[in-house]
Design a protein around this motif. Structure first.
Motif, mmCIF file in Angstrom:
data_model
loop_
_atom_site.group_PDB
_atom_site.id
_atom_site.type_symbol
_atom_site.label_atom_id
_atom_site.label_comp_id
_atom_site.label_asym_id
_atom_site.label_seq_id
_atom_site.Cartn_x
_atom_site.Cartn_y
_atom_site.Cartn_z
ATOM 1 N N GLU A 2 51.929 -2.987 -36.631
ATOM 2 C CA GLU A 2 52.110 -2.878 -38.074
ATOM 3 C C GLU A 2 53.539 -2.499 -38.422
ATOM 4 O O GLU A 2 54.257 -1.889 -37.664
ATOM 5 C CB GLU A 2 51.096 -1.893 -38.642
ATOM 6 C CG GLU A 2 49.683 -2.347 -38.382
ATOM 7 C CD GLU A 2 49.534 -3.865 -38.369
ATOM 8 O OE1 GLU A 2 49.966 -4.501 -39.339
ATOM 9 O OE2 GLU A 2 49.015 -4.413 -37.397
ATOM 10 N N PHE A 3 53.923 -2.849 -39.652
ATOM 11 C CA PHE A 3 55.341 -2.903 -39.972
ATOM 12 C C PHE A 3 55.927 -1.597 -40.454
ATOM 13 O O PHE A 3 57.122 -1.451 -40.510
ATOM 14 C CB PHE A 3 55.585 -4.037 -40.960
ATOM 15 C CG PHE A 3 55.563 -5.341 -40.251
ATOM 16 C CD1 PHE A 3 56.732 -5.972 -39.908
ATOM 17 C CD2 PHE A 3 54.368 -5.904 -39.826
ATOM 18 C CE1 PHE A 3 56.721 -7.148 -39.199
ATOM 19 C CE2 PHE A 3 54.349 -7.081 -39.120
ATOM 20 C CZ PHE A 3 55.526 -7.703 -38.811
ATOM 21 N N ASP A 4 55.065 -0.628 -40.789
ATOM 22 C CA ASP A 4 55.632 0.651 -41.163
ATOM 23 C C ASP A 4 55.992 1.467 -39.910
ATOM 24 O O ASP A 4 56.829 2.345 -39.956
ATOM 25 C CB ASP A 4 54.695 1.428 -42.093
ATOM 26 C CG ASP A 4 53.232 1.078 -41.851
ATOM 27 O OD1 ASP A 4 52.937 0.309 -40.922
ATOM 28 O OD2 ASP A 4 52.377 1.579 -42.588
ATOM 29 N N LEU A 5 55.354 1.167 -38.783
ATOM 30 C CA LEU A 5 55.630 1.917 -37.560
ATOM 31 C C LEU A 5 56.518 1.152 -36.591
ATOM 32 O O LEU A 5 57.218 1.728 -35.770
ATOM 33 C CB LEU A 5 54.308 2.267 -36.851
ATOM 34 C CG LEU A 5 53.342 3.169 -37.626
ATOM 35 C CD1 LEU A 5 52.080 3.404 -36.814
ATOM 36 C CD2 LEU A 5 53.986 4.512 -37.969
ATOM 37 N N GLY A 24 57.330 -7.884 -32.727
ATOM 38 C CA GLY A 24 57.574 -8.403 -34.070
ATOM 39 C C GLY A 24 57.095 -9.816 -34.319
ATOM 40 O O GLY A 24 57.191 -10.302 -35.439
ATOM 41 N N ASP A 90 45.894 8.560 -38.927
ATOM 42 C CA ASP A 90 46.753 8.285 -40.078
ATOM 43 C C ASP A 90 48.153 7.946 -39.579
ATOM 44 O O ASP A 90 48.445 8.123 -38.398
ATOM 45 C CB ASP A 90 46.787 9.482 -41.035
ATOM 46 C CG ASP A 90 46.997 10.777 -40.261
ATOM 47 O OD1 ASP A 90 48.000 10.880 -39.544
ATOM 48 O OD2 ASP A 90 46.124 11.669 -40.358
ATOM 49 N N ALA A 91 48.990 7.450 -40.487
ATOM 50 C CA ALA A 91 50.341 7.016 -40.093
ATOM 51 C C ALA A 91 51.238 8.245 -39.986
ATOM 52 O O ALA A 91 52.042 8.537 -40.852
ATOM 53 C CB ALA A 91 50.884 6.028 -41.109
ATOM 54 N N ASP A 118 49.844 -3.133 -30.784
ATOM 55 C CA ASP A 118 49.094 -3.128 -32.030
ATOM 56 C C ASP A 118 48.906 -1.672 -32.415
ATOM 57 O O ASP A 118 48.586 -0.840 -31.570
ATOM 58 C CB ASP A 118 47.731 -3.798 -31.797
ATOM 59 C CG ASP A 118 46.967 -4.067 -33.085
ATOM 60 O OD1 ASP A 118 47.591 -4.074 -34.165
ATOM 61 O OD2 ASP A 118 45.749 -4.278 -33.010
ATOM 62 N N THR A 119 49.174 -1.346 -33.695
ATOM 63 C CA THR A 119 48.837 -0.005 -34.164
ATOM 64 C C THR A 119 47.808 -0.158 -35.262
ATOM 65 O O THR A 119 47.931 -1.035 -36.119
ATOM 66 C CB THR A 119 50.060 0.741 -34.735
ATOM 67 O OG1 THR A 119 50.607 -0.015 -35.810
ATOM 68 C CG2 THR A 119 51.118 0.940 -33.669
ATOM 69 N N THR A 120 46.814 0.696 -35.221
ATOM 70 C CA THR A 120 45.757 0.568 -36.215
ATOM 71 C C THR A 120 45.099 1.917 -36.452
ATOM 72 O O THR A 120 45.324 2.874 -35.721
ATOM 73 C CB THR A 120 44.730 -0.488 -35.776
ATOM 74 O OG1 THR A 120 43.826 -0.738 -36.841
ATOM 75 C CG2 THR A 120 43.962 -0.041 -34.555
#
Lengths: 317, 317
Positions: A2-5, A24, A90-91, A118-120
Motif C-alpha cells: 500500500e502506498f502510504d507505507l 511498486g 493500524d497504519a 503487501d501491507t494490509t
C-alpha cells in the motif's frame, strides 16, 4: 504494497544489481543467477505466538529477518531477495519504522534485498518469503545424512528457551533474552559448509525434533550425547534443575543454530571452519544405520527428555 | 511447514520438472528459466478484511490463488511456483482440505505449483508468494503508458462490489457474489498482451485507483469515459441509483480484471485477442500527456465519482 507505507520502505533499501524492478508494481522483476538453483523459503510470525505484543518493534524486525535467513543458511544458500507480507491493526508508522530498523539492519548485513510485498489491515502478523542462490547440486538438504557421519551443532543451545522462561538474573538474563529475541542466522557458516556437510537443518523446533526431521528424511538413526550439548556461560549460571536444563537444550527450539552432519574424515575441516567463522562447532552425536533417535547421557546410558520440541498445532506432551 | 498438515498438502501436488525439491526441507530448490526474468509477488488475505468467516473454505482457497495469479497476469508472466504462509486458529483438517480444493484446482489450471510454506497458529490469515517467468524485457509494467494510448479493460467491472453489497436477486445475486468470491485471473490474456500492451495493472483497488497507479508510474494523465465501462447483465439488472452504480464500477475493486494501455494502431490486435481468448476487451479511455485523471460521462462532461477505491489503512471517504 500500500502506498502510504511503501514510500517509507522504499526510501531505505540497499541496491542489488539483479533487481530489475523492486517495490511498486504488481510484482518484482528479478534476474536469475546462471548455474545456480533458486532457494525459496517462507516463515510466518504471529503476535502472541512467535513474539509478544510488548517486544520492541526493532527486535521483531530483526527476528523476522533472522528466522528466514536461517532457512537459507540451512540450505547453504547465498541470500538475495525478500518479500514481506505485513498485517497491522493500524497504519502505525512509528512501529513500522522500528520494525524496518531491525529488519533492514540484519538484511543489509547479508545482502538480502526487500523487493516486494503487501501491507494490509489485520491482527499483527509478519510473513516473509526469502530467496537465495546455491550452485547447482551444492544445496545442503535434510536427506543427505549417512551412517557414520558426525552430528555437529553451531553456537550454544537452550539459550532461547531459558530466555523465554526469563531464567537467569541481571546481565545473564538479558543475554538469554537477547538470544531469544535477536537470533543470529548462520549464513556464512551455511555457505562454507557446502562440500563438507552431508545434511543440514536449522534449529527452530529444538535439537531432538529437528534432528528427527533429518533422520526421517535420510532414513537413518542417531545417537546423541545430550550432556555434550554446547552451553553458554549465561545458561550455565541459570538456577534450574538438570531435567529442566536438558529439556531447554534438547527440546527448547528458537536457537536458530545450524545442525549438520559430516563424514568423520572431515573433522579437521569443520574445526578449521569454526576458527575461520568465529563460531563454536561441537560434535553432539553420530548418525547410525538403525532408525530411531537415541539420546544418551555422559555415561552412555539412555535417557529421556521431558519435552520433544515445538509442535505448532499439538498440545504439549 | 508443519508436519501434521504437510502430508495432506504434499499428497495433492501436481508435477513440475523445474522443482528440484519441493515441500519438506528448510527451503525449496528451483531451477531458473534462462533468458527470462523471475516475476515475484506477494498478497495477504485476512479474515474479516478480505474474506468473511463464513465464506466456504474452498472459495477462500480459490480467491487466494486468484489474486496472486492476477498479479502475475498483470506483468504478462507465466505462472510457476507458490509458497503458502497459512495461519489457522487450530489444526482444522476439514477446513484445510476445502481450502486446498479451491487453491489447487485454480493453481493446477495455470501450472502454478506449491513448493513451500509455513503453517502456524494464529488468527486465520493467508499469505502467498507467487513466482512466474517473463522473457527478458517483455514484462508489462505500470510505467509504460504513453500519451495517445488507448485504455482497455477486460471482462466487466463492478460485479464484485455489487456482490459485496449483496445487490441483485436470485441467480443474478449469486452470480455477482461468485464474481466477488471466485474471481478469474486473466493469466493467458496477460501473456498474450506481451508485445502489444505498453502498461498493465490488475483491478484490485478499483478502476480509478488502479489507473491512478499507472498514471503516476508513467507520469501521464488520462480521460476515462465512466459510462462506457463494460457491464455484466447481472449488474445491469441491479436496482441501484446511477451514482451508486458508477461508484461500484469505478471505485469498487476486487474485480481482478486487467487494465492495460496499448497504442491506437494495435486496436485490431487487441480485438483479435478478445476473440481468441473469449474475454471481452473494452476501450474505456485514452492516455494524455497532461497529468491527472479526468472522468467524463457519456456526453463528455466531467463527472465526480463518490468513492475512489479501496485504501487499506484509510477511513472510507
Amino acid at each position: 504494497m500500500e502506498f502510504d507505507l511503501i514510500d517509507r520502505i522504499r526510501a531505505r533499501l540497499a541496491r542489488r544489481d539483479d533487481v530489475v524492478l523492486g517495490l511498486g508494481d504488481d510484482a518484482a522483476l528479478l534476474r536469475p543467477k546462471s548455474g545456480h538453483w533458486l532457494v525459496a523459503a517462507c516463515d510466518v510470525l504471529n503476535e502472541s505466538i512467535h513474539f509478544s505484543a510488548d517486544d520492541p518493534a526493532e527486535a521483531i524486525g530483526h527476528k523476522s529477518a533472522a528466522v528466514n535467513l536461517s532457512d537459507l543458511a540451512a540450505m547453504g544458500a547465498e541470500p538475495a531477495w525478500a518479500l514481506l507480507g505485513l498485517s497491522l491493526p493500524d497504519a502505525d508508522s512509528a512501529w513500522l519504522d522500528g520494525f524496518l530498523d531491525g529488519f533492514l539492519a540484519l538484511s543489509d548485513r547479508h545482502g538480502l534485498r526487500l523487493v516486494g510485498g503487501d501491507t494490509t489491515r489485520g491482527p499483527r502478523s509478519i510473513s516473509i518469503t526469502v530467496h537465495g542462490w546455491v550452485p547447482e547440486g551444492a544445496a545442503l538438504c535434510r536427506s543427505g545424512a549417512q551412517a557414520g557421519d558426525d552430528i555437529w551443532v553451531s553456537g550454544t543451545l537452550g539459550d532461547a528457551a531459558a530466555g523465554l522462561q526469563r531464567a537467569g538474573e541481571g546481565a545473564q538474563a538479558d543475554w538469554l533474552r537477547a538470544r531469544l529475541q535477536r537470533p543470529t542466522p548462520r549464513v556464512a557458516l551455511g555457505m562454507a559448509l557446502r562440500g563438507i556437510a552431508h545434511a543440514a537443518i536449522d534449529l527452530s523446533d529444538g535439537l531432538l525434533a529437528d534432528l528427527g526431521h533429518v533422520l526421517e528424511a535420510s532414513a537413518v538413526g542417531a545417537r546423541v550425547e545430550v550432556d555434550g550439548v554446547p552451553t553458554s556461560a549465561a545458561f550455565e549460571a541459570c538456577k534450574a534443575d538438570p531435567g529442566q536444563r536438558r529439556a531447554w537444550q534438547c527440546a527448547g527450539g528458537d536457537d536458530y543454530e545450524l545442525l549438520f552432519t559430516a563424514p568423520r574424515d572431515r573433522r579437521l575441516d569443520v574445526e578449521q571452519l569454526a576458527t575461520q567463522q568465529g563460531v563454536p562447532l561441537t560434535r553432539v552425536g553420530v548418525i547410525e544405520a538403525e532408525p530411531g533417535l537415541r539420546p544418551v547421557d555422559a555415561a552412555g546410558q539412555p535417557c529421556v527428555i521431558a519435552a520433544r520440541g515445538w509442535q505448532h498445532f499439538a498440545e504439549p506432551t
